[in-house]
Design a protein around this motif. Sequence first.
Motif, PDB file in Angstrom:
ATOM      1  N   LYS A  32       0.827  -1.209   0.000  1.00  0.00           N
ATOM      2  CA  LYS A  32       0.000   0.000   0.000  1.00  0.00           C
ATOM      3  C   LYS A  32       0.861   1.258   0.000  1.00  0.00           C
ATOM      4  O   LYS A  32       0.526   2.244  -0.661  1.00  0.00           O
ATOM      5  CB  LYS A  32      -0.919  -0.011   1.226  1.00  0.00           C
ATOM      6  N   LEU A  33       1.962   1.222   0.737  1.00  0.00           N
ATOM      7  CA  LEU A  33       2.850   2.389   0.801  1.00  0.00           C
ATOM      8  C   LEU A  33       3.511   2.676  -0.546  1.00  0.00           C
ATOM      9  O   LEU A  33       3.931   3.807  -0.813  1.00  0.00           O
ATOM     10  CB  LEU A  33       3.934   2.174   1.866  1.00  0.00           C
ATOM     11  N   CYS A  34       3.592   1.646  -1.386  1.00  0.00           N
ATOM     12  CA  CYS A  34       4.218   1.803  -2.706  1.00  0.00           C
ATOM     13  C   CYS A  34       3.229   2.235  -3.791  1.00  0.00           C
ATOM     14  O   CYS A  34       3.639   2.493  -4.928  1.00  0.00           O
ATOM     15  CB  CYS A  34       4.890   0.493  -3.129  1.00  0.00           C
ATOM     16  N   ASP A  76      13.604   7.530  -2.706  1.00  0.00           N
ATOM     17  CA  ASP A  76      13.780   8.666  -1.803  1.00  0.00           C
ATOM     18  C   ASP A  76      12.514   8.927  -0.995  1.00  0.00           C
ATOM     19  O   ASP A  76      12.574   9.295   0.183  1.00  0.00           O
ATOM     20  CB  ASP A  76      14.121   9.938  -2.596  1.00  0.00           C
ATOM     21  N   ILE A  77      11.359   8.737  -1.620  1.00  0.00           N
ATOM     22  CA  ILE A  77      10.083   8.982  -0.951  1.00  0.00           C
ATOM     23  C   ILE A  77       9.734   7.864   0.030  1.00  0.00           C
ATOM     24  O   ILE A  77       9.364   8.112   1.183  1.00  0.00           O
ATOM     25  CB  ILE A  77       8.952   9.128  -1.999  1.00  0.00           C
ATOM     26  N   VAL A  78       9.858   6.606  -0.416  1.00  0.00           N
ATOM     27  CA  VAL A  78       9.342   5.496   0.380  1.00  0.00           C
ATOM     28  C   VAL A  78      10.281   5.059   1.505  1.00  0.00           C
ATOM     29  O   VAL A  78       9.826   4.575   2.544  1.00  0.00           O
ATOM     30  CB  VAL A  78       8.984   4.295  -0.535  1.00  0.00           C
ATOM     31  N   MET A  79      11.583   5.244   1.353  1.00  0.00           N
ATOM     32  CA  MET A  79      12.517   4.766   2.371  1.00  0.00           C
ATOM     33  C   MET A  79      12.263   5.387   3.752  1.00  0.00           C
ATOM     34  O   MET A  79      12.126   4.654   4.742  1.00  0.00           O
ATOM     35  CB  MET A  79      13.966   5.005   1.918  1.00  0.00           C
ATOM     36  N   PRO A  80      12.175   6.708   3.878  1.00  0.00           N
ATOM     37  CA  PRO A  80      11.912   7.268   5.212  1.00  0.00           C
ATOM     38  C   PRO A  80      10.545   6.879   5.769  1.00  0.00           C
ATOM     39  O   PRO A  80      10.382   6.740   6.989  1.00  0.00           O
ATOM     40  CB  PRO A  80      12.022   8.787   4.996  1.00  0.00           C
ATOM     41  N   VAL A  81       9.563   6.691   4.900  1.00  0.00           N
ATOM     42  CA  VAL A  81       8.233   6.270   5.356  1.00  0.00           C
ATOM     43  C   VAL A  81       8.294   4.847   5.922  1.00  0.00           C
ATOM     44  O   VAL A  81       7.713   4.546   6.969  1.00  0.00           O
ATOM     45  CB  VAL A  81       7.207   6.354   4.201  1.00  0.00           C
ATOM     46  N   LEU A  82       9.010   3.976   5.219  1.00  0.00           N
ATOM     47  CA  LEU A  82       9.185   2.600   5.707  1.00  0.00           C
ATOM     48  C   LEU A  82       9.894   2.588   7.052  1.00  0.00           C
ATOM     49  O   LEU A  82       9.507   1.837   7.969  1.00  0.00           O
ATOM     50  CB  LEU A  82       9.983   1.778   4.692  1.00  0.00           C
ATOM     51  N   GLN A  83      10.923   3.416   7.177  1.00  0.00           N
ATOM     52  CA  GLN A  83      11.674   3.464   8.436  1.00  0.00           C
ATOM     53  C   GLN A  83      10.804   3.945   9.585  1.00  0.00           C
ATOM     54  O   GLN A  83      10.862   3.401  10.693  1.00  0.00           O
ATOM     55  CB  GLN A  83      12.893   4.380   8.275  1.00  0.00           C
TER      56      GLN A  83
END
Length: 267
Positions: free
Chosen positions: A93-95, A162-169
Motif C-alpha cells: 500500500k505504501l508503494c 527517496d520517498i518510500v525509504m523514510p516512510v518505511l523506516q
Amino acid sequence: MKYKILCSDLDGTLLSSKSDVSKFAIEQMNKIKDNTKIILVSARMPSGMYYIQESLGITDQPIICYNGALVLAGNTEITSVFIPINILIEIHKLCEGLEADMGLYYKNEWYVPKTSLRVEKEIKYTKSVPVFQDTQNTLNDWNQRSIGAHKIMLMCIKNSADIVMPVLQEKLGHALNLYRSNDTLIEIAPKTVSKLSAIKLLLEAHELLTDIIAFGDNYNDLEMLENVGCGIAVANAREEVKAISNGITLENTADGVAHYIAKKLVN
C-alpha cells in the motif's frame, strides 16, 4: 591461529565475478576444507547459492540464506523467519502511486510483477528464475498459504526510493531491517535475524565465535565481522566495514578471499 570455521559473504566478497567463484578460490578452499568448515552467508535465495557450494565441493555444509532469515543444512531447515503477510500488505500500500516493484522471496520461490533490467541481472547473476505475476495475486496466494517473505527486494526509480525509504523506516522500522543498497534498490528483511544470529545457531557445543574467520564487504556484514574471532574486509568494502575489521585483503575482483586463504590459512 587456526580457525575451525570460515564464513564468507558472496556478492562483492568471495565471488570475483558477478556470478561465479574463481578457479583460484576453488583451489584454495580445497586446501582447507578437510579441516575447516566453510559456510556461505548471503542475502541470496538457496538456489542462488547451491551452485557455488557445488563448485567448492562443500554441499555437506549448511548455508545461511536471506541474511540469516533461512538457514538450511541439506534438506533440513534449521530456522525460517519471514515477514508476515500483514506487513507485506502494508508495504504494498505504501508503494501505491510510486514506481516501485516488490520482489518477494520465500524459500526457493521468487515473485516479481514484471521483468526489468534489475530482474534480468538477478536472473543472470544468481542463476535463479522468478515467477512473473501481479504482486496482489502473490499476496493473496501467500495469505491463503499462511506464509510471508524471507526477503523483499524493492526495485524503484531513485525518486520513488527517496520517498518510500523514510516512510518505511518510520512506520515499519521496528519490525524490519531496511537497507538501501543503491539509489534504486531497497532490501528488506525481518528485524530479528542477521548473519550473526544465523551463525550462532550453527555452532556446535565445542565451537565458539572466536573459532571463526569471516569475510565481507557491506553493511549487512558488519555485525558478523565485529563478533567473530577474525573479521576480514575485502578492499572494495564499505569504509565502515573496513574500519571495524581485523584486516583487509584484496578486492573481490582480485580474488581477495582466496589470496588471504593462500597467504594466512594454508599451511
